[in-house]
Design a protein around this motif. Structure first.
Motif, PDB file in Angstrom:
ATOM      1  N   VAL A  46       0.807  -1.251   0.050  1.00 44.70           N
ATOM      2  CA  VAL A  46      -0.211   0.087   0.027  1.00 44.70           C
ATOM      3  C   VAL A  46       0.929   1.320  -0.085  1.00 44.70           C
ATOM      4  O   VAL A  46       2.074   1.323   0.537  1.00 44.70           O
ATOM      5  CB  VAL A  46      -0.972   0.078   1.317  1.00 44.70           C
ATOM      6  N   TRP A  47       0.283   2.152  -0.775  1.00 45.00           N
ATOM      7  CA  TRP A  47       1.275   3.380  -0.784  1.00 45.00           C
ATOM      8  C   TRP A  47      -0.033   4.486  -0.575  1.00 45.00           C
ATOM      9  O   TRP A  47      -0.787   4.688  -1.575  1.00 45.00           O
ATOM     10  CB  TRP A  47       1.844   3.660  -1.988  1.00 45.00           C
ATOM     11  N   ARG A 137      -5.652   2.852  -7.583  1.00 39.10           N
ATOM     12  CA  ARG A 137      -6.710   3.304  -6.544  1.00 39.10           C
ATOM     13  C   ARG A 137      -7.689   2.452  -6.682  1.00 39.10           C
ATOM     14  O   ARG A 137      -8.095   1.750  -7.699  1.00 39.10           O
ATOM     15  CB  ARG A 137      -7.273   4.792  -6.853  1.00 39.10           C
ATOM     16  N   GLU A 138      -8.795   2.200  -5.683  1.00 38.73           N
ATOM     17  CA  GLU A 138      -9.865   1.347  -5.700  1.00 38.73           C
ATOM     18  C   GLU A 138     -10.609   1.422  -6.901  1.00 38.73           C
ATOM     19  O   GLU A 138     -10.890   0.162  -7.534  1.00 38.73           O
ATOM     20  CB  GLU A 138     -10.592   1.398  -4.300  1.00 38.73           C
ATOM     21  N   ALA A 139     -10.978   2.664  -7.295  1.00 35.91           N
ATOM     22  CA  ALA A 139     -11.656   2.688  -8.605  1.00 35.91           C
ATOM     23  C   ALA A 139     -11.132   1.991  -9.798  1.00 35.91           C
ATOM     24  O   ALA A 139     -11.622   1.935 -10.813  1.00 35.91           O
ATOM     25  CB  ALA A 139     -12.299   3.936  -8.760  1.00 35.91           C
ATOM     26  N   GLU A 140      -9.583   1.985  -9.769  1.00 38.76           N
ATOM     27  CA  GLU A 140      -8.870   1.650 -11.018  1.00 38.76           C
ATOM     28  C   GLU A 140      -8.656   0.081 -11.173  1.00 38.76           C
ATOM     29  O   GLU A 140      -8.118  -0.144 -12.077  1.00 38.76           O
ATOM     30  CB  GLU A 140      -7.539   2.158 -11.006  1.00 38.76           C
ATOM     31  N   ILE A 141      -8.895  -0.624 -10.087  1.00 43.01           N
ATOM     32  CA  ILE A 141      -8.600  -1.894 -10.040  1.00 43.01           C
ATOM     33  C   ILE A 141      -9.059  -2.568 -11.460  1.00 43.01           C
ATOM     34  O   ILE A 141     -10.330  -2.522 -11.394  1.00 43.01           O
ATOM     35  CB  ILE A 141      -9.086  -2.597  -8.603  1.00 43.01           C
ATOM     36  N   PRO A 142      -8.361  -3.479 -11.991  1.00 44.62           N
ATOM     37  CA  PRO A 142      -8.916  -4.312 -13.087  1.00 44.62           C
ATOM     38  C   PRO A 142      -9.357  -5.608 -12.608  1.00 44.62           C
ATOM     39  O   PRO A 142      -8.906  -6.680 -12.875  1.00 44.62           O
ATOM     40  CB  PRO A 142      -7.529  -4.247 -13.835  1.00 44.62           C
ATOM     41  N   TRP A 143     -10.634  -5.312 -12.189  1.00 50.72           N
ATOM     42  CA  TRP A 143     -11.210  -6.575 -11.561  1.00 50.72           C
ATOM     43  C   TRP A 143     -11.242  -7.691 -12.628  1.00 50.72           C
ATOM     44  O   TRP A 143     -11.240  -8.922 -12.073  1.00 50.72           O
ATOM     45  CB  TRP A 143     -12.623  -6.483 -10.910  1.00 50.72           C
ATOM     46  N   GLN A 153     -10.110 -12.028  -3.995  1.00 52.60           N
ATOM     47  CA  GLN A 153     -10.649 -12.156  -2.838  1.00 52.60           C
ATOM     48  C   GLN A 153     -10.014 -11.255  -1.739  1.00 52.60           C
ATOM     49  O   GLN A 153     -10.461 -10.518  -0.808  1.00 52.60           O
ATOM     50  CB  GLN A 153     -10.852 -13.355  -2.302  1.00 52.60           C
ATOM     51  N   THR A 154      -8.533 -11.291  -1.899  1.00 52.61           N
ATOM     52  CA  THR A 154      -7.839 -10.459  -0.794  1.00 52.61           C
ATOM     53  C   THR A 154      -8.251  -8.902  -0.971  1.00 52.61           C
ATOM     54  O   THR A 154      -8.213  -8.299  -0.075  1.00 52.61           O
ATOM     55  CB  THR A 154      -6.417 -11.064  -1.101  1.00 52.61           C
ATOM     56  N   LEU A 155      -8.233  -8.414  -2.337  1.00 51.61           N
ATOM     57  CA  LEU A 155      -8.287  -7.099  -2.731  1.00 51.61           C
ATOM     58  C   LEU A 155      -9.631  -6.670  -2.065  1.00 51.61           C
ATOM     59  O   LEU A 155      -9.955  -5.608  -1.704  1.00 51.61           O
ATOM     60  CB  LEU A 155      -8.486  -6.784  -4.160  1.00 51.61           C
ATOM     61  N   ARG A 156     -10.888  -7.404  -2.412  1.00 49.99           N
ATOM     62  CA  ARG A 156     -12.175  -7.177  -1.892  1.00 49.99           C
ATOM     63  C   ARG A 156     -12.320  -7.147  -0.708  1.00 49.99           C
ATOM     64  O   ARG A 156     -12.720  -6.205   0.003  1.00 49.99           O
ATOM     65  CB  ARG A 156     -13.265  -8.511  -2.537  1.00 49.99           C
ATOM     66  N   LEU A 157     -11.657  -8.151   0.295  1.00 51.59           N
ATOM     67  CA  LEU A 157     -11.547  -7.989   1.860  1.00 51.59           C
ATOM     68  C   LEU A 157     -10.871  -6.600   2.097  1.00 51.59           C
ATOM     69  O   LEU A 157     -11.171  -5.906   3.305  1.00 51.59           O
ATOM     70  CB  LEU A 157     -11.081  -9.237   2.397  1.00 51.59           C
ATOM     71  N   PHE A 158      -9.655  -6.290   1.352  1.00 46.36           N
ATOM     72  CA  PHE A 158      -8.790  -5.385   1.737  1.00 46.36           C
ATOM     73  C   PHE A 158      -9.615  -3.870   1.912  1.00 46.36           C
ATOM     74  O   PHE A 158      -9.708  -3.045   2.851  1.00 46.36           O
ATOM     75  CB  PHE A 158      -7.599  -5.192   0.947  1.00 46.36           C
ATOM     76  N   PHE A 159     -10.383  -3.704   0.739  1.00 46.24           N
ATOM     77  CA  PHE A 159     -11.118  -2.277   0.519  1.00 46.24           C
ATOM     78  C   PHE A 159     -12.523  -2.641   1.367  1.00 46.24           C
ATOM     79  O   PHE A 159     -12.657  -1.402   1.792  1.00 46.24           O
ATOM     80  CB  PHE A 159     -11.709  -2.163  -0.890  1.00 46.24           C
ATOM     81  N   ASP A 161     -12.592  -3.874   4.581  1.00 37.59           N
ATOM     82  CA  ASP A 161     -12.098  -3.461   5.769  1.00 37.59           C
ATOM     83  C   ASP A 161     -11.612  -1.900   5.881  1.00 37.59           C
ATOM     84  O   ASP A 161     -11.894  -1.408   6.702  1.00 37.59           O
ATOM     85  CB  ASP A 161     -10.723  -4.226   6.036  1.00 37.59           C
ATOM     86  N   ARG A 162     -10.844  -1.420   4.858  1.00 35.02           N
ATOM     87  CA  ARG A 162     -10.446  -0.051   4.759  1.00 35.02           C
ATOM     88  C   ARG A 162     -11.691   0.719   5.034  1.00 35.02           C
ATOM     89  O   ARG A 162     -11.887   1.922   5.665  1.00 35.02           O
ATOM     90  CB  ARG A 162      -9.732   0.327   3.687  1.00 35.02           C
ATOM     91  N   ALA A 163     -12.801   0.282   4.249  1.00 38.88           N
ATOM     92  CA  ALA A 163     -14.082   1.238   4.252  1.00 38.88           C
ATOM     93  C   ALA A 163     -14.761   1.248   5.527  1.00 38.88           C
ATOM     94  O   ALA A 163     -15.322   2.132   6.066  1.00 38.88           O
ATOM     95  CB  ALA A 163     -15.151   0.803   3.164  1.00 38.88           C
ATOM     96  N   ARG A 164     -14.532   0.140   6.320  1.00 36.74           N
ATOM     97  CA  ARG A 164     -15.170   0.236   7.699  1.00 36.74           C
ATOM     98  C   ARG A 164     -14.325   0.444   8.640  1.00 36.74           C
ATOM     99  O   ARG A 164     -14.705   0.625  10.031  1.00 36.74           O
ATOM    100  CB  ARG A 164     -15.797  -1.183   7.983  1.00 36.74           C
ATOM    101  N   GLY A 165     -12.754   1.056   8.224  1.00 34.09           N
ATOM    102  CA  GLY A 165     -12.001   1.459   9.160  1.00 34.09           C
ATOM    103  C   GLY A 165     -11.522   0.444  10.285  1.00 34.09           C
ATOM    104  O   GLY A 165     -10.895   0.982  11.218  1.00 34.09           O
ATOM    105  N   ALA A 166     -11.304  -0.805   9.819  1.00 30.08           N
ATOM    106  CA  ALA A 166     -10.782  -1.697  10.659  1.00 30.08           C
ATOM    107  C   ALA A 166     -10.259  -3.053   9.955  1.00 30.08           C
ATOM    108  O   ALA A 166     -11.048  -3.525   9.290  1.00 30.08           O
ATOM    109  CB  ALA A 166     -11.859  -2.236  11.920  1.00 30.08           C
TER     110      ALA A 166
END
Lengths: 186, 186
Positions: A46-47, A137-143, A153-159, A161-166
């Motif tokens: 992450v950056w 950025r999240e909106a740019e991820i080439p799903w 799955q890891t990226l979905r979980l990452f975003f 968790d980030r959205a809920r702040g934990a």
């Protein structure tokens, strides 16, 4: 496995005494060749708001995007392996953080382990196994262009968790696809 | 590894093209035999205040106490493996809960993974690899008679987390002992 790697004698597949499943057994030297799932280790680098992905220069999934990850080597820890893969595939130096996902992929006999990580600088570049490395950025991820389901799955979980702040640690498993896919990592 | 398990030809140990470490290579059929760390999976089976331990009926560490755990088999998930080992070693049925510890043991090429678990009933008994299975309160744990350091570390973390009222997921690694020990699992 057809020959004993210890003595070269042909293998017999049978249930050894005291066991309950078939193994590759050598009736010449007595070696039982156990086979176990293999760990794959990687990072979510992450950056700021962005995540680093690599476009694969190798099969399987040539040209698709992945988090830096690969087979764990003997003599290293999961964290060391994740750090090494990130350096090899993205020439990226990271501070490896907490365990983020452990995803079982039983039908290909693998366990994928991803750690969260912070990029230390922006001096990344494609390693030998990557065509291209860049921040998304999240909106740019080439799903639709991700290489493996464990990465998606890891990226979905990452975003999430980030959205809920934990951020948590997530254990999941992935079943075999219902239609045939190219062989290789999930 | 001395012979190719695919074709039976003697192995050459060298760095394959495009790789950066030595592998067991077959110059007859071209197979490269990668070796990866092996996952060991188990549970911390809990009944109220007590934890279930098994006294080992096999080497290594015959007669010492362990949490139920063993090598993960191909075709199963980490959770399924932990459940299976608990059933095999302690004849105990558990509800497998969250991931609790992932402990790297690089010098024996293993990764030990323990899940917290709740015993479903008290109908446990020694499996074929156990001499004895019993429940222990924290004050009764035979710390000097534990079979493996990953078991001791997992139990220490379990009681520490329980005391503070919050269970986490812990990633640790264990270095090689400074004095020689019996070969086998850490």
């Amino acid at each position: 496995m057809r020959f004993c790697s210890h003595c070269g004698h042909p293998i017999t597949v049978r249930i050894p005494d005291g066991d309950n499943r078939t193994r590759a057994c050598c009736d010449a030297c007595g070696t039982i060749h156990y086979v176990n799932p293999r760990p794959v280790v990687g990072t979510v680098p992450v950056w700021g708001e962005q995540v680093l992905l690599c476009r694969r220069a190798i099969e399987p999934r040539y040209g698709k995007w992945t988090l830096p990850a690969g087979f764990m080597e003997v003599g290293e820890t999961t964290r060391e392996g994740a750090l090494r893969e990130t350096l090899e595939e993205a020439c990226a130096r990271v501070a490896v953080g907490p365990l983020f996902t452990m995803i079982d992929v039983p039908y290909i006999e693998q366990v994928h382990v991803f750690f969260r990580a912070e990029l230390i600088d922006l001096d990344f570049a494609p390693g030998e196994e990557s065509l291209e490395v860049r921040l998304f950025r999240e909106a740019e991820i080439p799903w639709q262009e991700l290489a493996f389901r464990t990465v998606a799955q890891t990226l979905r979980l990452f975003f999430a968790d980030r959205a809920r702040g934990a951020f948590g640690t997530h254990v999941h498993s992935i079943d075999a696809p219902t239609k045939p896919v190219q062989a290789g990592r999930s």
